[in-house]
Write an enzyme that holds these catalytic residues in place. Structure first.
Site, PDB file in Angstrom:
ATOM      1  N   CYS A  11      11.140  16.475   4.869  1.00  0.00           N
ATOM      2  CA  CYS A  11      10.512  17.776   4.613  1.00  0.00           C
ATOM      3  C   CYS A  11      10.883  18.893   5.581  1.00  0.00           C
ATOM      4  CB  CYS A  11       8.998  17.616   4.602  1.00  0.00           C
ATOM      5  SG  CYS A  11       8.436  16.602   3.232  1.00  0.00           S
ATOM      6  N   VAL A  52       5.285  10.905  -2.600  1.00  0.00           N
ATOM      7  CA  VAL A  52       4.131  11.768  -2.858  1.00  0.00           C
ATOM      8  C   VAL A  52       3.402  11.342  -4.128  1.00  0.00           C
ATOM      9  CG1 VAL A  52       3.432  14.115  -3.442  1.00  0.00           C
ATOM     10  CG2 VAL A  52       5.029  13.719  -1.577  1.00  0.00           C
ATOM     11  N   ALA A  96       1.338  13.401   5.374  1.00  0.00           N
ATOM     12  CA  ALA A  96       2.484  13.014   6.187  1.00  0.00           C
ATOM     13  C   ALA A  96       2.735  11.530   5.982  1.00  0.00           C
ATOM     14  CB  ALA A  96       2.231  13.309   7.668  1.00  0.00           C
ATOM     15  N   GLU A  97       3.988  11.116   5.989  1.00  0.00           N
ATOM     16  CA  GLU A  97       4.299   9.711   5.803  1.00  0.00           C
ATOM     17  C   GLU A  97       3.769   8.905   6.982  1.00  0.00           C
ATOM     18  OE1 GLU A  97       8.401   9.151   4.617  1.00  0.00           O
ATOM     19  OE2 GLU A  97       8.238  10.903   3.318  1.00  0.00           O
ATOM     20  N   GLN A 153      13.294  19.872   7.812  1.00  0.00           N
ATOM     21  CA  GLN A 153      14.556  20.612   7.754  1.00  0.00           C
ATOM     22  C   GLN A 153      14.737  21.275   6.385  1.00  0.00           C
ATOM     23  OE1 GLN A 153      18.043  19.044   9.594  1.00  0.00           O
ATOM     24  NE2 GLN A 153      19.335  19.645   7.895  1.00  0.00           N
ATOM     25  N   GLY A 184       7.323  11.456 -11.405  1.00  0.00           N
ATOM     26  CA  GLY A 184       7.839  11.194 -10.066  1.00  0.00           C
ATOM     27  C   GLY A 184       6.933  10.216  -9.346  1.00  0.00           C
ATOM     28  N   PHE A 214      12.369   7.766  10.511  1.00  0.00           N
ATOM     29  CA  PHE A 214      12.249   9.076  11.158  1.00  0.00           C
ATOM     30  C   PHE A 214      10.981   9.211  11.980  1.00  0.00           C
ATOM     31  CE2 PHE A 214       9.145  11.835   8.986  1.00  0.00           C
ATOM     32  CZ  PHE A 214       8.850  11.079   7.861  1.00  0.00           C
ATOM     33  N   GLY A 272       7.412   8.728  -6.293  1.00  0.00           N
ATOM     34  CA  GLY A 272       7.983   8.575  -4.947  1.00  0.00           C
ATOM     35  C   GLY A 272       6.936   8.569  -3.855  1.00  0.00           C
ATOM     36  N   ASN A 330       4.947  23.690   7.066  1.00  0.00           N
ATOM     37  CA  ASN A 330       5.962  22.809   7.635  1.00  0.00           C
ATOM     38  C   ASN A 330       6.826  23.536   8.657  1.00  0.00           C
ATOM     39  OD1 ASN A 330       5.259  20.417   6.552  1.00  0.00           O
ATOM     40  ND2 ASN A 330       6.827  20.372   4.960  1.00  0.00           N
TER      41      ASN A 330
HETATM   42  P1  NAD Z   1      10.953  10.922  -3.791  1.00  0.00           P
HETATM   43  O1  NAD Z   1      12.413  11.069  -3.871  1.00  0.00           O
HETATM   44  O2  NAD Z   1      10.347   9.815  -2.999  1.00  0.00           O
HETATM   45  O3  NAD Z   1      10.339  10.781  -5.278  1.00  0.00           O
HETATM   46  C1  NAD Z   1      10.703  11.583  -6.349  1.00  0.00           C
HETATM   47  C2  NAD Z   1      10.777  10.716  -7.601  1.00  0.00           C
HETATM   48  O4  NAD Z   1      10.929  11.555  -8.737  1.00  0.00           O
HETATM   49  C3  NAD Z   1      11.946   9.751  -7.620  1.00  0.00           C
HETATM   50  O5  NAD Z   1      11.480   8.436  -7.737  1.00  0.00           O
HETATM   51  C4  NAD Z   1      12.765  10.173  -8.870  1.00  0.00           C
HETATM   52  O6  NAD Z   1      13.319   9.081  -9.560  1.00  0.00           O
HETATM   53  C5  NAD Z   1      11.700  10.869  -9.697  1.00  0.00           C
HETATM   54  N1  NAD Z   1      12.226  11.826 -10.670  1.00  0.00           N
HETATM   55  C6  NAD Z   1      13.214  12.763 -10.512  1.00  0.00           C
HETATM   56  N2  NAD Z   1      13.379  13.458 -11.640  1.00  0.00           N
HETATM   57  C7  NAD Z   1      12.496  12.973 -12.552  1.00  0.00           C
HETATM   58  C8  NAD Z   1      12.188  13.296 -13.900  1.00  0.00           C
HETATM   59  N3  NAD Z   1      12.832  14.268 -14.528  1.00  0.00           N
HETATM   60  N4  NAD Z   1      11.222  12.593 -14.525  1.00  0.00           N
HETATM   61  C9  NAD Z   1      10.555  11.609 -13.869  1.00  0.00           C
HETATM   62  N5  NAD Z   1      10.795  11.262 -12.592  1.00  0.00           N
HETATM   63  C10 NAD Z   1      11.760  11.938 -11.944  1.00  0.00           C
HETATM   64  O7  NAD Z   1      10.387  12.328  -3.281  1.00  0.00           O
HETATM   65  P2  NAD Z   1       9.010  12.608  -2.495  1.00  0.00           P
HETATM   66  O8  NAD Z   1       9.208  12.331  -1.056  1.00  0.00           O
HETATM   67  O9  NAD Z   1       7.905  11.961  -3.225  1.00  0.00           O
HETATM   68  O10 NAD Z   1       8.890  14.187  -2.654  1.00  0.00           O
HETATM   69  C11 NAD Z   1       8.548  14.790  -3.881  1.00  0.00           C
HETATM   70  C12 NAD Z   1       8.232  16.254  -3.630  1.00  0.00           C
HETATM   71  O11 NAD Z   1       7.100  16.368  -2.783  1.00  0.00           O
HETATM   72  C13 NAD Z   1       9.362  17.012  -2.944  1.00  0.00           C
HETATM   73  O12 NAD Z   1       9.385  18.325  -3.435  1.00  0.00           O
HETATM   74  C14 NAD Z   1       8.938  17.011  -1.490  1.00  0.00           C
HETATM   75  O13 NAD Z   1       9.436  18.116  -0.786  1.00  0.00           O
HETATM   76  C15 NAD Z   1       7.430  17.093  -1.596  1.00  0.00           C
HETATM   77  N6  NAD Z   1       6.691  16.531  -0.454  1.00  0.00           N
HETATM   78  C16 NAD Z   1       7.114  15.385   0.160  1.00  0.00           C
HETATM   79  C17 NAD Z   1       6.371  14.856   1.220  1.00  0.00           C
HETATM   80  C18 NAD Z   1       6.796  13.606   1.938  1.00  0.00           C
HETATM   81  O14 NAD Z   1       6.244  13.329   2.985  1.00  0.00           O
HETATM   82  N7  NAD Z   1       7.745  12.833   1.416  1.00  0.00           N
HETATM   83  C19 NAD Z   1       5.203  15.490   1.630  1.00  0.00           C
HETATM   84  C20 NAD Z   1       4.791  16.633   0.966  1.00  0.00           C
HETATM   85  C21 NAD Z   1       5.551  17.142  -0.068  1.00  0.00           C
HETATM   86  C1  UDX Z   2       5.530  16.554   7.316  1.00  0.00           C
HETATM   87  C2  UDX Z   2       4.216  17.338   7.439  1.00  0.00           C
HETATM   88  O1  UDX Z   2       3.520  16.952   8.634  1.00  0.00           O
HETATM   89  C3  UDX Z   2       3.358  17.099   6.246  1.00  0.00           C
HETATM   90  O2  UDX Z   2       2.156  17.863   6.334  1.00  0.00           O
HETATM   91  C4  UDX Z   2       4.135  17.501   5.021  1.00  0.00           C
HETATM   92  O3  UDX Z   2       3.381  17.336   3.877  1.00  0.00           O
HETATM   93  C5  UDX Z   2       5.429  16.712   4.923  1.00  0.00           C
HETATM   94  O4  UDX Z   2       6.183  16.909   6.121  1.00  0.00           O
HETATM   95  P1  UDX Z   2       6.274  14.015   7.661  1.00  0.00           P
HETATM   96  O5  UDX Z   2       7.655  14.515   7.510  1.00  0.00           O
HETATM   97  O6  UDX Z   2       5.865  12.828   6.879  1.00  0.00           O
HETATM   98  O7  UDX Z   2       5.227  15.164   7.303  1.00  0.00           O
HETATM   99  O8  UDX Z   2       6.024  13.643   9.206  1.00  0.00           O
HETATM  100  P2  UDX Z   2       5.461  14.417  10.500  1.00  0.00           P
HETATM  101  O9  UDX Z   2       4.395  13.584  11.074  1.00  0.00           O
HETATM  102  O10 UDX Z   2       5.146  15.827  10.259  1.00  0.00           O
HETATM  103  O11 UDX Z   2       6.710  14.321  11.492  1.00  0.00           O
HETATM  104  C6  UDX Z   2       7.944  14.985  11.237  1.00  0.00           C
HETATM  105  C7  UDX Z   2       8.924  14.721  12.353  1.00  0.00           C
HETATM  106  O12 UDX Z   2       8.536  15.394  13.553  1.00  0.00           O
HETATM  107  C8  UDX Z   2       9.040  13.243  12.712  1.00  0.00           C
HETATM  108  O13 UDX Z   2      10.376  12.901  12.918  1.00  0.00           O
HETATM  109  C9  UDX Z   2       8.225  13.151  13.982  1.00  0.00           C
HETATM  110  O14 UDX Z   2       8.614  12.073  14.772  1.00  0.00           O
HETATM  111  C10 UDX Z   2       8.528  14.496  14.624  1.00  0.00           C
HETATM  112  N1  UDX Z   2       7.498  14.911  15.597  1.00  0.00           N
HETATM  113  C11 UDX Z   2       6.225  15.148  15.179  1.00  0.00           C
HETATM  114  C12 UDX Z   2       7.833  15.070  16.928  1.00  0.00           C
HETATM  115  O15 UDX Z   2       8.983  14.862  17.307  1.00  0.00           O
HETATM  116  N2  UDX Z   2       6.860  15.473  17.812  1.00  0.00           N
HETATM  117  C13 UDX Z   2       5.579  15.724  17.436  1.00  0.00           C
HETATM  118  O16 UDX Z   2       4.770  16.100  18.293  1.00  0.00           O
HETATM  119  C14 UDX Z   2       5.249  15.551  16.079  1.00  0.00           C
END
Ligand code: NAD
Ligand code: UDX
Length: 472
Positions: free
Chosen positions: A278, A15, A166-167, A280, A11, A340, A13, A226
């Site tokens: 994340c 993360v 966090a993104e 919702q 993966g 977002f 993505g 979260n």
């Molecule tokens: P993403 O959709 O950006 O990336 C996931 C990637 O995995 C995709 O590119 C997809 O093609 C790949 N994939 C799917 N199945 C696969 C397989 N079988 N083999 C190889 N690759 C495969 O997702 P993300 O935002 O990186 O989130 C990944 C996980 O981490 C989720 O469970 C999410 O909840 C969690 N997470 C996300 C964030 C965030 O801020 N985005 C933060 C913390 C945790």
């Molecule tokens: C979140 C968690 O913070 C992170 O630790 C986890 O790993 C992934 O989910 P992220 O979704 O990237 O991270 O963004 P975050 O900064 O948490 O904001 C989430 C949403 O809440 C955004 O839409 C943001 O604008 C909103 N937000 C945040 C508010 O509306 N008010 C605030 O005070 C803080």
């Protein structure tokens, strides 16, 4: 080169990419291979400067590993797993859209698929690390799949290592994390596996910030963190509605309450509603878990955090329509920001999409400007989250225009809605914008980032979140 440890991450993505790039940067003696099913995503990572995601500081980090050669992005999934000592699973776990638990339960099919692949191609022992956010006890399923599919003599240990980045702040979050959480079985083999992965992080994270727990606590902590953060935003947003009704000011309340160290100032910023991939998803995941264990009250409690967010989004667009004389049909409306939150191009679950949806359903002409969001991903989000009416669907491509900058989005518009708190929206020439707009010119600040008093001075009718109209 001779490496101490080989890591494969499934993966690439939001993360997997940044996390592995930071491990490679911090650990020259570790080889990190990030694999994905998508050739397009892997190719983009390999460009080094046209990365598949926007994240401040990320290009520099990726460059270190690519140049040194200990960071590799590849679609050779099987080979990379086979040679690894540690395999991270960092694939997407979206909310199920059909079947049992539809709309709430997390879909863990990608995780199971990864486990099956790992079992199939492994000819040596491996530590498998769940990095994806999963329902509590998923690692049990992963372990079962691995054990049943294992080649004779091959042993697996499953660990949980949820990601808290966090993104928009992924690089600093990874380089100086508040903590790293690692869960494992409390058996001699489990503890040994934990120690191995602790040692990876210990290359740059102080030991006292690396927390180890049992597997289930680790998995559940991620959902809880979260849910608690989102709950603060929903709490403050619920009070923003009360402020608008009473003349109290939400920013003053956030300050007054946030200075109590027991409450603290973070995540008390009222907004048009939280978004992102994340919050919702993870709360609904928790809701479904509570339900599955027969804990109806607990499920309802957390479900209201999501409900409050729905209310906040619809309250915003309702206020827009009402303020503009109960009709926006045919009116041009500018939306500033579609991601977002700022500093990311990610549009998953963004509140902006709901605002745009409500406005186009009223047959407004919506012009969107966001510095990082492409028209393609904007429309992907529309398709994914929004139940557009059959009446609106065919004309969507014309009703929603993507603008190259804020000024052209606002040109001739009746209103501006600020949906994302990009810094550049604070310093626009609002006099110039005002002069180019239809009158009366409305501005709805969904992030409370503009100086409302100054804009009223120019002539705008300004609505902020949780602030009395006509007052700052
Ligand atoms: P993403 O959709 O950006 O990336 C996931 C990637 O995995 C995709 O590119 C997809 O093609 C790949 N994939 C799917 N199945 C696969 C397989 N079988 N083999 C190889 N690759 C495969 O997702 P993300 O935002 O990186 O989130 C990944 C996980 O981490 C989720 O469970 C999410 O909840 C969690 N997470 C996300 C964030 C965030 O801020 N985005 C933060 C913390 C945790
Ligand atoms: C979140 C968690 O913070 C992170 O630790 C986890 O790993 C992934 O989910 P992220 O979704 O990237 O991270 O963004 P975050 O900064 O948490 O904001 C989430 C949403 O809440 C955004 O839409 C943001 O604008 C909103 N937000 C945040 C508010 O509306 N008010 C605030 O005070 C803080």
């Amino acid at each position: 080169a001779q490496y101490d440890v080989k890591i494969c991450c499934m993966g690439a993505g939001y993360v997997g990419g940044p996390t592995m790039a930071v491990i490679a940067k911090m650990c020259p003696r570790i080889k990190v291979t990030v694999v994905d099913l998508s050739q397009k995503i892997i190719d983009a990572w390999n460009t080094g400067n046209k990365l598949p995601i926007y994240e401040p500081g990320l290009e520099e980090v990726v460059a270190v590993g690519l140049k040194r050669g200990n960071l590799v992005f590849s679609t050779k999934i099987n080979e990379s797993i086979a040679e690894a000592d540690i395999v991270f699973i960092s694939v997407n776990t979206p909310t199920k859209t059909a079947g049992i638990g539809a709309g709430r339960a997390a879909n863990v099919k990608n995780c199971e698929l990864c486990a099956r692949t790992i079992a199939e191609v492994s000819t040596s022992d491996k530590i498998v690390v769940e990095k994806s956010t999963v329902p509590v006890r998923t690692s049990d399923a992963v372990r079962a799949v691995l054990e049943h599919g294992a080649k004779p003599g091959v042993k697996f240990q499953v660990l949980s290592n949820p990601e808290f980045l966090a993104e928009g702040t992924a690089v600093p979050d990874l380089e100086t994390p508040s903590r790293v959480l690692l869960g494992g079985m409390q058996t001699p083999e489990g503890l040994k596996a934990l120690e191995t992965v602790v040692n990876v992080y210990a290359n740059w994270v102080p030991r006292d910030k690396i927390l180890t727990t049992n597997l289930w606590s680790s998995e559940l902590s991620k959902l809880v963190a979260n849910a608690m953060l989102a709950q603060r935003v929903s709490s403050v947003n619920s009070i923003s509605a009360l402020c608008e009704a009473t003349g109290a000011d939400i920013s003053e309340i956030s300050r007054a309450c946030g200075t109590d160290p027991r409450i603290g100032p973070k995540f008390l910023q009222a907004s048009v509603g939280f978004g992102g991939s994340c919050f919702q998803k993870d709360i609904l995941n928790l809701v479904y878990l509570c339900e599955s264990y027969g804990l109806r009250e607990c499920a309802e409690y957390w479900n209201w955090v999501v409900q409050m967010n729905e209310y906040q989004k619809s309250r915003f667009s309702l206020n827009m329509v009402r303020s503009m004389f109960n009709t926006v049909t045919g009116k041009k409306i500018a939306i500033f920001g579609f991601a977002f939150k700022k500093d990311t191009g990610d549009t998953r679950e963004t509140a902006a999409a709901f605002i745009a949806r409500d406005l186009v359903e009223e047959q407004a002409r919506v012009h969107v400007y966001d510095p990082q969001v492409s028209r393609e991903s904007m429309f992907a989000e529309f398709k994914y989250t929004l139940n557009l009416s059959e009446e609106t669907k065919p004309g969507l491509g014309e009703l929603v225009v993507t603008s190259p900058d804020a000024y052209s989005a606002a040109q001739g518009a009746h209103a501006i809605a600020i949906a994302t708190e990009w810094d550049e929206f604070k310093t626009l020439d609002y006099k110039k914008i005002y002069d180019s707009m239809a009158k009366p010119a409305f501005l709805f600040d969904g992030r409370n980032i503009v100086d409302a008093a100054a804009l009223r001075e120019i002539g705008f009718t300004v609505y902020s979140i949780g602030k009395p109209v006509g007052m700052k």
